[in-house]
Design an enzyme around this catalytic site. Structure first.
Site, PDB file in Angstrom:
ATOM      1  N   GLU A   1       0.871  -1.213  -0.156  1.00 32.25           N
ATOM      2  CA  GLU A   1      -0.163  -0.185   0.349  1.00 32.25           C
ATOM      3  C   GLU A   1       0.749   1.185   0.270  1.00 32.25           C
ATOM      4  O   GLU A   1       1.715   1.084   0.691  1.00 32.25           O
ATOM      5  CB  GLU A   1      -0.704  -0.151   1.941  1.00 32.25           C
ATOM      6  CG  GLU A   1      -2.169  -0.546   1.233  1.00 32.25           C
ATOM      7  CD  GLU A   1      -3.188  -0.791   2.329  1.00 32.25           C
ATOM      8  OE1 GLU A   1      -2.617   0.117   3.858  1.00 32.25           O
ATOM      9  OE2 GLU A   1      -3.929  -1.644   2.962  1.00 32.25           O
TER      10      GLU A   1
ATOM     11  N   ASP B   1      -6.651   8.521  10.552  1.00 30.10           N
ATOM     12  CA  ASP B   1      -5.278   8.454  10.416  1.00 30.10           C
ATOM     13  C   ASP B   1      -4.591   8.512  12.193  1.00 30.10           C
ATOM     14  O   ASP B   1      -4.679  10.288  12.416  1.00 30.10           O
ATOM     15  CB  ASP B   1      -3.866   8.413   9.655  1.00 30.10           C
ATOM     16  CG  ASP B   1      -4.320   7.907   7.735  1.00 30.10           C
ATOM     17  OD1 ASP B   1      -4.413   6.889   8.419  1.00 30.10           O
ATOM     18  OD2 ASP B   1      -4.458   7.757   6.988  1.00 30.10           O
TER      19      ASP B   1
END
Lengths: 389, 259
Positions: free
Chosen positions: B47, B58
């Site tokens: 990724e 996040d």
């Protein structure tokens, strides 16, 4: 059909709005939508919401015919006095509604973002009133420049969490509130402060602020025997404007939303998807969100509620901007002509009226929502005028 | 079926447990070496995070990495350009937030992704209700759009999300944001089994999978693989070179192989 009616089943106002949140939050926003629809259709819920606004928050707020200001401007100006509502701004309308929703959802805690601290103080107030826990996220920079509101929130029993990520202002406080919400969904309701975020928030907040426009419309008809030709309100995320416009969208009044020059998401922004919604945002050519710059911390938001983007797109409302200097002058004008010190946010709407006075025709009336009082801004205003406190 | 899905299914059906590390694009000069290092360490796919100003899913490590990359001027178009000619020999996925695609134009980005060899994307703020326009753009070039299943994705919704996911199904290990945790959440152990009960797709679990031990626990509990982001990115932020990345990925590899 009403111009400011129900968003479609995908939570869209035209091409704006929607629900762009990570999967872990989806069940919660779907549950919130369902709970709100039931509550808003429940006469008992509405009665309690209205009762609290009446007995606790000081509604209805007055509609005031500002005759000395009218003389100065050369046009007929009326002020919807949200500055006289409990906690000093229209924000109380929304938090009372959302606290009632939180209780209906079985949540014991409110979390919120705040910029200037007005929504944070309002949320802390509602949390205290309902016996709920309260955690408010606030950018580190705002914590510094709004120390008084930080203390007010703490005095009301809320925990204020400084946010040190990104630009350390309102948009980052929204990010942090969403990050935290996902880890405490079972206990906590995210009490968003403006007509923004993923569906159903823009709709919920507008409905809870609708009372501003509906009262103003009835009060104006009573006092003047007609509808105002112009309805003006300041726009950051756009909650007081959405509530005000909702009372006039189906009339023939011209609706004007006034953005800060440094945060004119509709005026200077580009369509994007941020904070759960398709709307207009200040962003660079690569899609990175830019910081807003305004003397008013409450309008320091690089986006705008999706319904405003929609009203602009269909031409039902116009969005224009004013600069910090005009805003400071408007504060002075209102203070000296009417004995009212407006919040810097609300002064944007007044500044536009003063600047654009030549556009109003003989016999026309202008209704301005005075969304909040200016006590909180005394230090900022003093500093900007070169005076110390 | 997308090329990504065909490839991951084949690996899974061979009995291999998948290791999918995450690196932040643009975090330093020569960042593509981290991609190659991850492949050399035994990753099955990688990724590639593209930094966004408002990464609402996040935690602190990925936020910091994103800020570093943005300060260096990392942008979607530039990052994809730098990937051109990088051939790690494993599938590459881009993970970022939808606004970057929206701003650039969906068809244009789908085309560019295919051109530089990216086979899939993970856009955490694009749930199944909103994926339509992007899915239409991605269909032509065959870019897989991975969907997230969370611990609270249940019942009929779980079936729909798993069915919509392409490439693999991303099981979110816990109710929270990305970041390392001392202990693996119970939900991370549970989620692969729940997804597999309704889907035959490859299931990888990420968010809160922080160490080789936790990776082993996740695959032992039935996941086909793990996604490890913050633990690796923290090593890069702390000054780790590509060799350190290769070493950490090799540890993950060996942990899931022997689990």
């Amino acid at each position: 059909m009403s111009v400011m009616g129900h968003p479609d089943s995908a939570g869209r106002f035209g091409e704006f709005g929607g629900r762009f949140v990570p999967e872990p939050l989806m069940p919660a926003v779907i549950e919130l939508e369902k709970t709100f629809e039931e509550a808003w259709g429940d006469p008992e819920f509405r009665a309690e919401y209205r009762r609290i606004l009446r007995e606790y928050a000081g509604r209805p707020t007055p509609l005031y015919h500002a005759t000395r200001l009218s003389e100065l401007v050369g046009t007929d100006v009326w002020l919807k006095r949200e500055d006289l509502a409990h906690t000093g701004s229209h924000k109380i309308n929304n938090v009372v509604g959302q606290a009632l929703l939180a209780r209906r959802l079985g949540k014991t805690r409110l979390i919120a973002e705040t910029g200037a601290g007005q929504h944070g103080v309002a949320t802390a107030t509602a949390a205290a009133l309902f016996g709920l826990g309260c955690q408010v996220f606030m950018g580190e920079i705002d914590v510094e420049r709004q120390a008084l509101n930080v203390f007010r929130m703490q005095l009301l029993g809320a925990e204020v969490v400084p946010v040190s990520s990104g630009s350390r202002t309102l948009k980052d406080a929204v990010n942090e509130a969403m990050r935290t919400w996902v880890s405490c969904l079972e206990t906590s309701h995210y009490c968003i402060g403006s007509v923004m975020g993923p569906h159903p928030y823009p709709y919920i907040v507008r409905e809870f602020q609708r009372v501003v426009g509906e009262e103003a419309s009835a009060q104006f008809a009573d006092a003047a025997g007609k509808s105002p030709e112009w309805v003006v309100a300041c726009v950051g995320g756009g909650s007081n404007a959405a509530g005000t416009f909702a009372g006039f969208a189906d009339s023939s009044a011209k609706l004007i939303g006034v953005e800060p020059e440094g945060g004119a998401a509709i005026g200077k922004g580009v369509k994007g998807v941020v904070h759960g919604m398709i709307s207009m945002f200040l962003q660079d050519e690569f899609g990175q969100v830019e910081e807003a710059q305004s003397i008013s911390a409450g309008l320091d938001y690089p986006g705008v509620g999706p319904e405003h983007a929609y009203l602009a797109a269909i031409g039902r409302a116009s969005y224009e901007s004013v600069g910090d200097a005009e805003v400071l002058e408007a504060v002075r004008v209102l203070a000296r002509s009417e004995g009212i010190i407006p919040a810097l946010e609300s002064a944007h709407a007044l500044a536009w009226v003063i600047r654009e006075r030549a556009r109003f025709k003989e016999g026309e009336s202008v209704l301005v929502t005075l969304s909040g009082r200016g006590d909180k801004d005394a230090e900022t205003i003093a500093k900007a005028s070169g005076a110390g406190l | 079926m997308t090329r990504l899905e065909t490839r991951l299914r084949a690996l899974r059906d061979d009995g291999r447990k998948l290791v999918i590390p995450y690196v932040m694009a643009g975090i330093g000069e020569g960042w593509t070496d981290y991609v190659l290092a991850a492949a050399a360490g035994g990753a099955d796919a990688i990724e590639i995070g593209v930094p966004f100003s408002d990464p609402s899913m996040d935690g602190i490590v990925i936020q910091r990495a994103g800020e570093v990359a943005l300060a260096r001027g990392a942008a979607l178009g530039g990052v994809l350009g730098e990937l051109k000619g990088v051939s790690p020999g494993i599938p590459m996925l881009v993970m970022t937030y939808y606004n970057l695609f929206y701003r650039a134009g969906l068809d244009r980005i789908a085309g560019t992704l295919a051109e530089v060899g990216v086979g899939g994307v993970i856009l955490p703020d694009l749930p199944i209700e909103e994926v339509g326009p992007w899915a239409a753009a991605a269909a032509g070039p065959g870019i897989a759009t991975v969907q997230l299943v969370s611990p609270v994705t249940e019942g009929e919704r779980l079936v729909r999300v798993a069915a919509a996911s392409e490439g693999f199904v991303y099981g979110v290990g816990l109710m929270g944001i990305t970041g390392e945790r001392l202990k693996l959440a119970d939900t991370a152990v549970d989620i692969a089994r729940r997804i597999k009960a309704v889907s035959d797709k490859v299931v990888c679990v990420g968010v809160g999978v922080s160490s080789p031990e936790q990776a082993a626990q996740v695959v032992s509990a039935g996941a086909d693989g793990v996604v490890v982001g913050s633990a690796l990115v923290r090593r890069i932020l702390d000054g780790g070179n590509p060799l350190a990345v290769e070493g950490f990925v090799a540890e993950l590899r060996s942990a899931v192989d022997t689990a």
